[in-house]
Enzyme design. Structure first.
Site, PDB file in Angstrom:
ATOM      1  N   ASP A  72      27.901  44.743  -1.785  1.00 58.35           N
ATOM      2  CA  ASP A  72      27.238  43.518  -2.220  1.00 58.35           C
ATOM      3  C   ASP A  72      26.203  43.788  -3.311  1.00 58.35           C
ATOM      4  O   ASP A  72      25.977  42.946  -4.181  1.00 58.35           O
ATOM      5  CB  ASP A  72      26.567  42.831  -1.027  1.00 58.35           C
ATOM      6  CG  ASP A  72      27.570  42.099  -0.143  1.00 58.35           C
ATOM      7  OD1 ASP A  72      28.690  41.833  -0.613  1.00 58.35           O
ATOM      8  OD2 ASP A  72      27.238  41.806   1.020  1.00 58.35           O
ATOM      9  N   GLY A  73      25.561  44.954  -3.278  1.00 59.68           N
ATOM     10  CA  GLY A  73      24.581  45.283  -4.308  1.00 59.68           C
ATOM     11  C   GLY A  73      25.199  45.329  -5.688  1.00 59.68           C
ATOM     12  O   GLY A  73      24.612  44.845  -6.666  1.00 59.68           O
ATOM     13  N   GLU A 147      17.753  36.541  -3.361  1.00 56.55           N
ATOM     14  CA  GLU A 147      16.386  36.163  -3.045  1.00 56.55           C
ATOM     15  C   GLU A 147      15.398  36.698  -4.069  1.00 56.55           C
ATOM     16  O   GLU A 147      15.662  37.690  -4.762  1.00 56.55           O
ATOM     17  CB  GLU A 147      15.984  36.660  -1.653  1.00 56.55           C
ATOM     18  CG  GLU A 147      15.761  38.153  -1.524  1.00 56.55           C
ATOM     19  CD  GLU A 147      17.013  38.974  -1.312  1.00 56.55           C
ATOM     20  OE1 GLU A 147      17.202  39.910  -2.124  1.00 56.55           O
ATOM     21  OE2 GLU A 147      17.779  38.704  -0.379  1.00 56.55           O
ATOM     22  N   HIS A 157       1.054  46.468   2.687  1.00 58.99           N
ATOM     23  CA  HIS A 157      -0.241  46.018   3.201  1.00 58.99           C
ATOM     24  C   HIS A 157      -0.279  44.500   3.097  1.00 58.99           C
ATOM     25  O   HIS A 157       0.539  43.875   2.411  1.00 58.99           O
ATOM     26  CB  HIS A 157      -1.408  46.644   2.422  1.00 58.99           C
ATOM     27  CG  HIS A 157      -1.408  46.338   0.959  1.00 58.99           C
ATOM     28  ND1 HIS A 157      -1.935  45.176   0.426  1.00 58.99           N
ATOM     29  CD2 HIS A 157      -0.930  47.040  -0.101  1.00 58.99           C
ATOM     30  CE1 HIS A 157      -1.790  45.179  -0.888  1.00 58.99           C
ATOM     31  NE2 HIS A 157      -1.179  46.299  -1.232  1.00 58.99           N
ATOM     32  N   ARG A 174      -1.578  34.929   4.952  1.00 62.32           N
ATOM     33  CA  ARG A 174      -1.940  36.345   4.971  1.00 62.32           C
ATOM     34  C   ARG A 174      -0.752  37.054   5.606  1.00 62.32           C
ATOM     35  O   ARG A 174      -0.509  36.933   6.800  1.00 62.32           O
ATOM     36  CB  ARG A 174      -3.221  36.573   5.772  1.00 62.32           C
ATOM     37  CG  ARG A 174      -4.465  36.007   5.119  1.00 62.32           C
ATOM     38  CD  ARG A 174      -5.709  36.288   5.966  1.00 62.32           C
ATOM     39  NE  ARG A 174      -6.912  35.814   5.294  1.00 62.32           N
ATOM     40  CZ  ARG A 174      -7.394  34.578   5.424  1.00 62.32           C
ATOM     41  NH1 ARG A 174      -6.754  33.708   6.212  1.00 62.32           N
ATOM     42  NH2 ARG A 174      -8.487  34.218   4.793  1.00 62.32           N
ATOM     43  N   ALA A 188      21.152  38.233   4.123  1.00 59.20           N
ATOM     44  CA  ALA A 188      20.664  39.532   3.646  1.00 59.20           C
ATOM     45  C   ALA A 188      19.243  39.777   4.150  1.00 59.20           C
ATOM     46  O   ALA A 188      18.990  39.731   5.348  1.00 59.20           O
ATOM     47  CB  ALA A 188      20.767  39.576   2.119  1.00 59.20           C
ATOM     48  N   SER A 190      16.565  38.017   4.099  1.00 58.67           N
ATOM     49  CA  SER A 190      16.023  36.876   4.835  1.00 58.67           C
ATOM     50  C   SER A 190      16.421  36.918   6.307  1.00 58.67           C
ATOM     51  O   SER A 190      15.601  36.656   7.198  1.00 58.67           O
ATOM     52  CB  SER A 190      16.519  35.573   4.191  1.00 58.67           C
ATOM     53  OG  SER A 190      16.203  34.461   4.985  1.00 58.67           O
ATOM     54  N   LEU A 191      17.672  37.253   6.578  1.00 55.57           N
ATOM     55  CA  LEU A 191      18.152  37.340   7.963  1.00 55.57           C
ATOM     56  C   LEU A 191      17.410  38.426   8.723  1.00 55.57           C
ATOM     57  O   LEU A 191      17.010  38.238   9.882  1.00 55.57           O
ATOM     58  CB  LEU A 191      19.662  37.614   7.963  1.00 55.57           C
ATOM     59  CG  LEU A 191      20.341  37.718   9.328  1.00 55.57           C
ATOM     60  CD1 LEU A 191      20.297  36.384  10.057  1.00 55.57           C
ATOM     61  CD2 LEU A 191      21.792  38.179   9.177  1.00 55.57           C
ATOM     62  N   SER A 192      17.199  39.569   8.088  1.00 53.10           N
ATOM     63  CA  SER A 192      16.487  40.673   8.731  1.00 53.10           C
ATOM     64  C   SER A 192      15.045  40.296   9.061  1.00 53.10           C
ATOM     65  O   SER A 192      14.458  40.831  10.006  1.00 53.10           O
ATOM     66  CB  SER A 192      16.494  41.909   7.824  1.00 53.10           C
ATOM     67  OG  SER A 192      17.808  42.348   7.575  1.00 53.10           O
TER      68      SER A 192
END
EC number: 2.7.1.23
Length: 292
Positions: A72-73, A147, A157, A174, A188, A190-192
């Site tokens: 996919d990349g 995304e 951080h 934050r 992708a 987002s699912l993780s």
């Protein structure tokens, strides 16, 4: 019977043995059928001197079908360029999950043969356009298929930023960052991060906070025509970034504004006849099969 496609472009993952084997096999098979073949320059050198080598822009301009060999990349990298052209794109999976690459590398001939005869389904996927603004001026921009992600660069951080939808203030955050995903990208990163899966035909975007410092912050789905603005707090440190599909990095400084909106460009995916999105999900995500 006229051919559905005349000129075919081959694109692949450079310096990858399996990809190189599949590209050579594709080149021979397509040449024997009389197609004009153009090979993207990064992989052409590995395929021998007989290849017609071109850069990706020329390939997109001259071809009416592109075959991407890889994961996919590789598909995402090619798609961000090819979406500006009138070209269909189909993938041969040489990666891991392969949500966007339909064809198996060892037995692509039957399914691809049907596609080349005009037996295929077309699906359009919209892209995102991402801009970084500083003191009222646009400093950088790029597109994304999956995304756009605001994040703190190399060292994780917490960062502070505000989120606006169509210039309406939604909330301040934050968090370690924010993912703004298309339906294509919802399976992708987002699912993780805990985002919902959006079916590809939805005209929607999903915003997924990354490790927010609150129990009440949840992903939210908005209309695809919404204009999303992330305003980075001036109190943040330097070295922030916006990444597009994890490939292109746009530098962000404290006080910058990131505008994310639907692009006018769209990717034209070609699928073999009978393609079923939910079958893909079951297969790739290990969902249970029918009970009865």
């Amino acid at each position: 019977m006229p051919k559905a496609f005349q000129t075919i472009g081959l694109i692949g993952k450079p310096n990858h043995h399996g990809t190189n084997l599949t590209l050579k096999r594709l080149h021979h098979w397509l040449t024997m059928q009389g197609f004009e073949i153009l090979v993207e320059e990064r992989v052409a050198a590995e395929m021998g001197p007989k290849c017609n080598s071109v850069d990706l822009l020329e390939l997109g301009d001259r071809c009416d079908l592109a075959i991407v060999v890889g994961g996919d990349g590789n598909m995402l990298g090619a798609a961000r360029v090819l979406a500006r052209f009138d070209i269909g794109v189909i993938g041969v999976n040489r990666g891991n999950l392969g949500f966007l690459t339909d064809l198996p590398p060892d037995s692509f001939e039957a399914a691809l043969g049907d596609v080349l005869e005009g037996k295929f389904e077309t699906e359009f996927r919209f892209l995102l356009e991402t801009e970084v603004h500083r003191h009222g001026n646009m400093k950088s921009s790029n597109t994304a298929v999956n995304e756009a992600v605001l994040h703190p660069g190399k060292v994780a951080h917490m960062i502070e930023f505000e989120v606006y939808i169509d210039n309406n203030f939604m909330y301040s955050q934050r968090a370690d960052g924010m993912i703004v995903s298309t339906p294509t990208g919802s399976t992708a990163y987002s699912l993780s991060a805990g985002g919902a899966i959006l079916t590809p035909n939805l005209e929607a975007l999903i915003l997924v906070p990354m490790f927010p410092h609150t129990l009440s912050s949840r992903p939210i789905v908005v209309d695809a025509c919404s204009i999303i603005k992330l305003v980075v707090s001036p109190e943040n440190g330097d070295n922030l970034e916006v990444s597009c599909d994890g490939h292109v990095m746009l530098p962000v400084l404290p006080g910058d504004e990131i505008i994310i909106k639907r692009s006018h460009e769209r990717l034209r995916l070609i699928h073999p006849k009978g393609h079923n999105y939910f079958h893909v999900l079951r297969n790739k995500l290990g969902w249970g099969s029918k009970l009865f």
